[in-house]
Design a protein around this motif. Structure first.
Motif, PDB file in Angstrom:
ATOM      1  N   VAL A 119      57.254 -38.571  88.034  1.00 51.13           N
ATOM      2  CA  VAL A 119      57.174 -37.138  87.715  1.00 51.13           C
ATOM      3  C   VAL A 119      57.323 -36.325  88.985  1.00 51.13           C
ATOM      4  CG1 VAL A 119      55.755 -35.322  86.715  1.00 51.13           C
ATOM      5  CG2 VAL A 119      55.664 -37.635  85.761  1.00 51.13           C
ATOM      6  N   PHE A 120      56.595 -36.716  90.022  1.00 44.01           N
ATOM      7  CA  PHE A 120      56.711 -36.015  91.296  1.00 44.01           C
ATOM      8  C   PHE A 120      58.136 -36.095  91.825  1.00 44.01           C
ATOM      9  CE2 PHE A 120      56.860 -36.261  95.942  1.00 44.01           C
ATOM     10  CZ  PHE A 120      56.405 -34.994  96.259  1.00 44.01           C
ATOM     11  N   ASP A 121      58.771 -37.262  91.710  1.00 38.35           N
ATOM     12  CA  ASP A 121      60.147 -37.394  92.176  1.00 38.35           C
ATOM     13  C   ASP A 121      61.049 -36.397  91.465  1.00 38.35           C
ATOM     14  OD1 ASP A 121      62.438 -38.963  93.493  1.00 38.35           O
ATOM     15  OD2 ASP A 121      62.953 -39.091  91.371  1.00 38.35           O
ATOM     16  N   PHE A 122      60.854 -36.238  90.166  1.00 33.49           N
ATOM     17  CA  PHE A 122      61.672 -35.309  89.390  1.00 33.49           C
ATOM     18  C   PHE A 122      61.478 -33.867  89.868  1.00 33.49           C
ATOM     19  CE2 PHE A 122      62.854 -32.592  85.897  1.00 33.49           C
ATOM     20  CZ  PHE A 122      63.929 -33.228  85.296  1.00 33.49           C
ATOM     21  N   LEU A 123      60.229 -33.468  90.082  1.00 38.23           N
ATOM     22  CA  LEU A 123      59.948 -32.092  90.497  1.00 38.23           C
ATOM     23  C   LEU A 123      60.313 -31.853  91.954  1.00 38.23           C
ATOM     24  CD1 LEU A 123      56.476 -31.613  88.776  1.00 38.23           C
ATOM     25  CD2 LEU A 123      58.707 -30.803  87.972  1.00 38.23           C
ATOM     26  N   ASN A 124      60.092 -32.834  92.798  1.00 39.66           N
ATOM     27  CA  ASN A 124      60.350 -32.686  94.227  1.00 39.66           C
ATOM     28  C   ASN A 124      61.842 -32.655  94.520  1.00 39.66           C
ATOM     29  OD1 ASN A 124      59.521 -32.690  97.083  1.00 39.66           O
ATOM     30  ND2 ASN A 124      60.373 -34.755  97.118  1.00 39.66           N
ATOM     31  N   ARG A 125      62.641 -33.443  93.811  1.00 35.79           N
ATOM     32  CA  ARG A 125      64.082 -33.516  94.056  1.00 35.79           C
ATOM     33  C   ARG A 125      64.796 -32.403  93.297  1.00 35.79           C
ATOM     34  NH1 ARG A 125      66.548 -37.917  96.202  1.00 35.79           N
ATOM     35  NH2 ARG A 125      68.284 -36.428  96.267  1.00 35.79           N
ATOM     36  N   ALA A 126      64.471 -31.171  93.666  1.00 35.85           N
ATOM     37  CA  ALA A 126      65.116 -30.027  93.021  1.00 35.85           C
ATOM     38  C   ALA A 126      66.610 -29.994  93.289  1.00 35.85           C
ATOM     39  CB  ALA A 126      64.465 -28.725  93.495  1.00 35.85           C
ATOM     40  N   ASP A 127      67.057 -30.654  94.359  1.00 39.91           N
ATOM     41  CA  ASP A 127      68.490 -30.683  94.642  1.00 39.91           C
ATOM     42  C   ASP A 127      69.267 -31.375  93.530  1.00 39.91           C
ATOM     43  OD1 ASP A 127      66.989 -32.959  95.645  1.00 39.91           O
ATOM     44  OD2 ASP A 127      68.870 -33.721  96.456  1.00 39.91           O
ATOM     45  N   LYS A 145      59.205 -35.467  81.598  1.00 38.83           N
ATOM     46  CA  LYS A 145      58.523 -36.454  80.753  1.00 38.83           C
ATOM     47  C   LYS A 145      59.501 -37.547  80.335  1.00 38.83           C
ATOM     48  CE  LYS A 145      56.094 -36.696  76.280  1.00 38.83           C
ATOM     49  NZ  LYS A 145      54.795 -37.247  76.701  1.00 38.83           N
ATOM     50  N   ASP A 146      60.687 -37.136  79.878  1.00 39.81           N
ATOM     51  CA  ASP A 146      61.689 -38.124  79.474  1.00 39.81           C
ATOM     52  C   ASP A 146      62.088 -39.013  80.645  1.00 39.81           C
ATOM     53  OD1 ASP A 146      61.651 -37.077  76.926  1.00 39.81           O
ATOM     54  OD2 ASP A 146      63.443 -35.849  77.214  1.00 39.81           O
ATOM     55  N   PHE A 147      62.307 -38.387  81.793  1.00 43.20           N
ATOM     56  CA  PHE A 147      62.723 -39.122  82.998  1.00 43.20           C
ATOM     57  C   PHE A 147      61.696 -40.167  83.377  1.00 43.20           C
ATOM     58  CE2 PHE A 147      62.589 -39.535  87.650  1.00 43.20           C
ATOM     59  CZ  PHE A 147      63.896 -39.907  87.928  1.00 43.20           C
ATOM     60  N   ALA A 148      60.410 -39.786  83.365  1.00 38.27           N
ATOM     61  CA  ALA A 148      59.352 -40.696  83.800  1.00 38.27           C
ATOM     62  C   ALA A 148      59.087 -41.787  82.782  1.00 38.27           C
ATOM     63  CB  ALA A 148      58.068 -39.914  84.073  1.00 38.27           C
TER      64      ALA A 148
END
Length: 313
Positions: free
Chosen positions: A172-180, A305-308
């Motif tokens: 989840v953090f990876d998804f939010l942190n990697r805004a690029d 959510k889907d990503f994680a």
């Protein structure tokens, strides 16, 4: 010994001196009130003292420093001294002074003293330019808020959306942190320019599609705290707003984590009818803004959510 320089910036404010002092004393709301301020983190508080970490823009770049402040309510002064400065600043301190000029008017003085690394003349020029720009913005912010404080509760509000994700939070953090990667991962993000000037300090310009088909361009600075929290300040906001700050938090809960998107916004009253049409009110603007931001937040949370969860499966 380094040469010490001084700067003074002032404003005449049609508001009680105590009102102005309270705005200066409460640093937690500076990101909403002052254009240059991105985020303020309390590191410690005592009786009349506080230890804070500030992130702010200065001459187009993001700087951060820690300061200690002494608050004197009786004298209506707040004294500050940076503990760790960012070059070209070698040291900096100063005082906010509120001088009453009657029951409903006061003069606000912002005094700075500073030295620069190596007594570099270009450094002095840079600091003076940053102080002129930021001090003017901060004084204007204080004046605006103090003189319109009666309507502040109407135009300033906050709200949040939360989703539970059955994961440990790492992805989840990876998804939010990697805004690029958001243009690839989020349908409502049409364009995103992303730079990470230093680890944990992210600058991004983004085109976002709203539910009604309109596209809004925003620019933001984000500060990342560990793998549990990302705070941000929109430095360029839509016409309907004067300020928008937010925070993504990831907190353990049951079999996974609760992920929350929190927003704090201030409506620009004079723009309401221009943006939403004749006869529309601040209440209409609040509903419109909350719906637009929550729709995008929930979409982002759903894709996270889907990503994680799917990745885990």
């Amino acid at each position: 010994m380094s040469d010490r320089h001084a700067a003074l910036h002032t404003a005449e404010i049609d508001a009680p001196a105590e009102t102005v002092y309270e705005i200066i004393a409460d640093v937690t709301r500076w990101p909403q009130f002052f254009a240059p301020n991105v985020h303020v983190e309390h590191l410690g508080k005592g009786e009349g003292t506080e230890h804070i970490h500030i992130w702010a823009t200065a001459n187009g770049s993001v700087k951060n420093w820690t300061s200690r402040r002494e608050l004197d309510r009786a004298r209506l002064t707040v004294t500050f001294r940076q503990e760790i400065s960012t070059p070209p600043v070698a040291s900096m301190g100063g005082t906010w002074v509120v001088l009453a000029e009657g029951d409903a008017r006061c003069r606000l003085e912002l005094r700075h003293d500073f030295t620069v690394v190596g007594d570099d003349p270009d450094g002095v020029t840079w600091v003076n330019s940053a102080l002129d720009r930021n001090s003017a913005a901060e004084l204007a912010g204080i004046k605006r808020v103090a003189e319109d404080c009666a309507s502040l509760d109407e135009v300033m509000f906050e709200f949040a959306d939360t989703v539970h994700i059955a994961e440990d939070g790492t992805r989840v953090f990876d998804f939010l942190n990697r805004a690029d990667l958001w243009p690839e991962r989020l349908p409502h993000v049409a364009r995103l320019d992303f730079t990470e000037a230093e680890p944990g300090v992210q600058i991004m310009a983004m085109d976002t599609k709203a539910a009604d088909g309109s596209v809004h361009t925003t620019e933001s600075v984000r500060v990342v705290f560990g793998t549990e929290r990302i705070v941000y300040k929109q430095t360029t906001v839509p016409a309907l707003l004067t300020a928008h700050t937010g925070c993504w938090t990831i907190a353990p809960k049951g079999d996974g984590v609760d992920v929350t998107s929190q927003h704090t916004v201030i409506i620009r009253p004079e723009a309401v009818e221009k943006v939403l049409g004749a006869g529309k009110t601040v209440a209409d603007a609040r509903a419109y803004v909350q719906h637009a931001l929550s729709t995008n937040s929930r979409a982002t949370l759903g894709h996270a959510k889907d990503f994680a969860e799917v990745s885990r499966g």
